[in-house]
Design a protein around this motif. Structure first.
Motif, PDB file in Angstrom:
ATOM      1  N   PHE A  95      51.809 -55.049  -6.383  1.00 27.18           N
ATOM      2  CA  PHE A  95      52.041 -56.141  -5.007  1.00 27.18           C
ATOM      3  C   PHE A  95      52.010 -57.514  -5.160  1.00 27.18           C
ATOM      4  O   PHE A  95      52.303 -58.128  -6.377  1.00 27.18           O
ATOM      5  N   SER A  96      52.230 -57.995  -4.528  1.00 24.89           N
ATOM      6  CA  SER A  96      53.136 -59.604  -4.771  1.00 24.89           C
ATOM      7  C   SER A  96      51.961 -60.610  -3.948  1.00 24.89           C
ATOM      8  O   SER A  96      51.482 -60.136  -2.178  1.00 24.89           O
ATOM      9  N   LEU A  97      51.432 -61.637  -4.017  1.00 25.51           N
ATOM     10  CA  LEU A  97      51.285 -62.788  -3.282  1.00 25.51           C
ATOM     11  C   LEU A  97      52.348 -63.481  -3.694  1.00 25.51           C
ATOM     12  O   LEU A  97      52.991 -64.028  -4.110  1.00 25.51           O
ATOM     13  N   ILE A 112      44.062 -56.382   0.573  1.00 24.06           N
ATOM     14  CA  ILE A 112      45.090 -55.775   1.048  1.00 24.06           C
ATOM     15  C   ILE A 112      43.985 -53.949   0.863  1.00 24.06           C
ATOM     16  O   ILE A 112      44.124 -54.370  -0.325  1.00 24.06           O
ATOM     17  N   ARG A 113      45.237 -53.512   1.973  1.00 29.72           N
ATOM     18  CA  ARG A 113      44.273 -52.091   1.615  1.00 29.72           C
ATOM     19  C   ARG A 113      45.038 -51.030   1.638  1.00 29.72           C
ATOM     20  O   ARG A 113      46.323 -51.593   1.972  1.00 29.72           O
ATOM     21  N   SER A 114      45.207 -49.330   1.052  1.00 30.32           N
ATOM     22  CA  SER A 114      46.513 -48.865   0.402  1.00 30.32           C
ATOM     23  C   SER A 114      46.972 -48.516   2.211  1.00 30.32           C
ATOM     24  O   SER A 114      48.303 -47.641   1.604  1.00 30.32           O
ATOM     25  N   ASN A 115      46.509 -48.960   2.753  1.00 20.25           N
ATOM     26  CA  ASN A 115      47.148 -48.199   4.521  1.00 20.25           C
ATOM     27  C   ASN A 115      47.964 -48.993   5.291  1.00 20.25           C
ATOM     28  O   ASN A 115      48.094 -48.664   6.004  1.00 20.25           O
ATOM     29  N   VAL A 116      47.491 -50.386   4.450  1.00 20.33           N
ATOM     30  CA  VAL A 116      48.663 -51.698   5.225  1.00 20.33           C
ATOM     31  C   VAL A 116      49.674 -51.740   3.682  1.00 20.33           C
ATOM     32  O   VAL A 116      49.850 -52.154   2.620  1.00 20.33           O
ATOM     33  N   GLY A 117      50.950 -52.257   4.281  1.00 18.04           N
ATOM     34  CA  GLY A 117      52.140 -52.732   3.442  1.00 18.04           C
ATOM     35  C   GLY A 117      52.462 -54.038   3.786  1.00 18.04           C
ATOM     36  O   GLY A 117      52.493 -54.709   2.736  1.00 18.04           O
ATOM     37  N   GLU A 118      51.742 -54.729   4.397  1.00 19.29           N
ATOM     38  CA  GLU A 118      51.604 -56.318   4.134  1.00 19.29           C
ATOM     39  C   GLU A 118      50.465 -57.486   4.832  1.00 19.29           C
ATOM     40  O   GLU A 118      49.943 -56.960   6.135  1.00 19.29           O
ATOM     41  N   LYS A 119      49.836 -57.851   4.301  1.00 22.02           N
ATOM     42  CA  LYS A 119      49.059 -58.996   5.619  1.00 22.02           C
ATOM     43  C   LYS A 119      49.681 -60.585   5.187  1.00 22.02           C
ATOM     44  O   LYS A 119      49.489 -60.935   4.188  1.00 22.02           O
ATOM     45  N   LYS A 120      49.472 -61.117   6.256  1.00 22.89           N
ATOM     46  CA  LYS A 120      49.546 -62.325   6.652  1.00 22.89           C
ATOM     47  C   LYS A 120      48.135 -63.321   6.982  1.00 22.89           C
ATOM     48  O   LYS A 120      47.765 -63.343   7.618  1.00 22.89           O
ATOM     49  N   ASP A 121      47.706 -64.254   6.193  1.00 22.88           N
ATOM     50  CA  ASP A 121      47.213 -65.122   6.915  1.00 22.88           C
ATOM     51  C   ASP A 121      47.517 -66.841   6.938  1.00 22.88           C
ATOM     52  O   ASP A 121      47.239 -67.418   5.147  1.00 22.88           O
ATOM     53  N   GLN A 122      47.887 -67.327   7.735  1.00 19.93           N
ATOM     54  CA  GLN A 122      48.349 -68.652   7.704  1.00 19.93           C
ATOM     55  C   GLN A 122      49.751 -68.489   6.399  1.00 19.93           C
ATOM     56  O   GLN A 122      50.658 -68.357   6.715  1.00 19.93           O
TER      57      GLN A 122
END
Lengths: 115, 113
Positions: B73-75, B50-60
């Motif tokens: 940040f958390s997984l 994840i990059r700092s311009n994004v708050g959340e990212k999801k992949d499956q």
């Protein structure tokens, strides 16, 4: 190749001998890193190459450790006069750029055992 | 320099449950946060970033959240499976780290069938 290749996969050496570990990064990746991982431990930074710039050697634990990267591609990590505390897995990684904005692709590592 | 702390060091969950691993970092200039999964006898593998311009990212089944204000940040892994058992490392990097990632100490995740 498709991934980062390291050789040998395993190396057993006698205390006091020199060893060379080889890393073949992904073609086109300009940044190359060496890390050391002791049994059950985290990743210890050793050295970093970016393009034609002088390498960042700030993580090398002693002057027995050195590394070079020839032609911006293959890298060799050399440990002179090995000691038992050098026993660890040595991991090489490459990255598209050295800007800190791209992830690493790691090799499978070289497991070094000094007896 | 950058300092990354990762918790917990070990995590055991039942198959099908969720798992959460948390990291904090110290350098507010860091702006790239990858997560790696290391299986026994292999090198770490990048699984999500994840990059700092994004708050959340999801992949499956995996997702990463970033709170830049709090510098953590958390997984998140949902519907865990036995093959998710591995060591997970978080990392932080950016221009001020001279291109080097600083890694957390790792979390050993065990998913019990």
């Amino acid at each position: 190749g498709a991934g980062v290749s390291q050789s040998p996969s395993n190396k057993v050496t006698e205390k006091g001998k020199d060893v060379e570990l080889r890393c073949d990064p992904i073609s086109g990746h300009t940044a190359l890193y060496w890390y050391r991982q002791s049994l059950g431990q985290g990743l210890e930074f050793l050295i970093y190459f970016q393009g034609n710039s002088a390498p960042d050697k700030s993580g090398l634990p002693s002057d027995r450790f050195s590394a070079e990267r020839t032609g911006g591609s293959v890298s060799t990590l050399t440990i002179q006069r090995t000691q038992q505390e050098d026993s660890a897995v040595y991991l090489c990684a490459s990255s598209l750029e050295g800007t800190g904005l791209y992830g690493y692709t790691f090799g499978s590592g070289t497991r070094l055992t000094v007896v | 320099g950058e300092n990354v702390e990762q918790h917990p060091s070990t995590l055991s969950v039942q198959e099908g449950d969720s798992a959460v691993i948390k990291c904090t970092y110290s350098d507010s200039a860091s702006n790239y946060f990858p997560w790696y999964k290391q299986e026994l006898g292999k090198g770490p593998q990048l699984i999500i970033d994840i990059r700092s311009n994004v708050g959340e990212k999801k992949d499956q089944r995996i997702a990463v959240t970033l709170n830049k204000t709090a510098k953590h940040f958390s997984l998140h892994i949902t519907e865990t499976q036995p093959e998710d058992s591995a060591v997970y490392f978080c990392a932080a990097s950016g221009y001020t780290n001279a291109g080097k990632s600083t890694f957390g100490d790792g979390t050993t995740l065990t998913v019990k069938p």
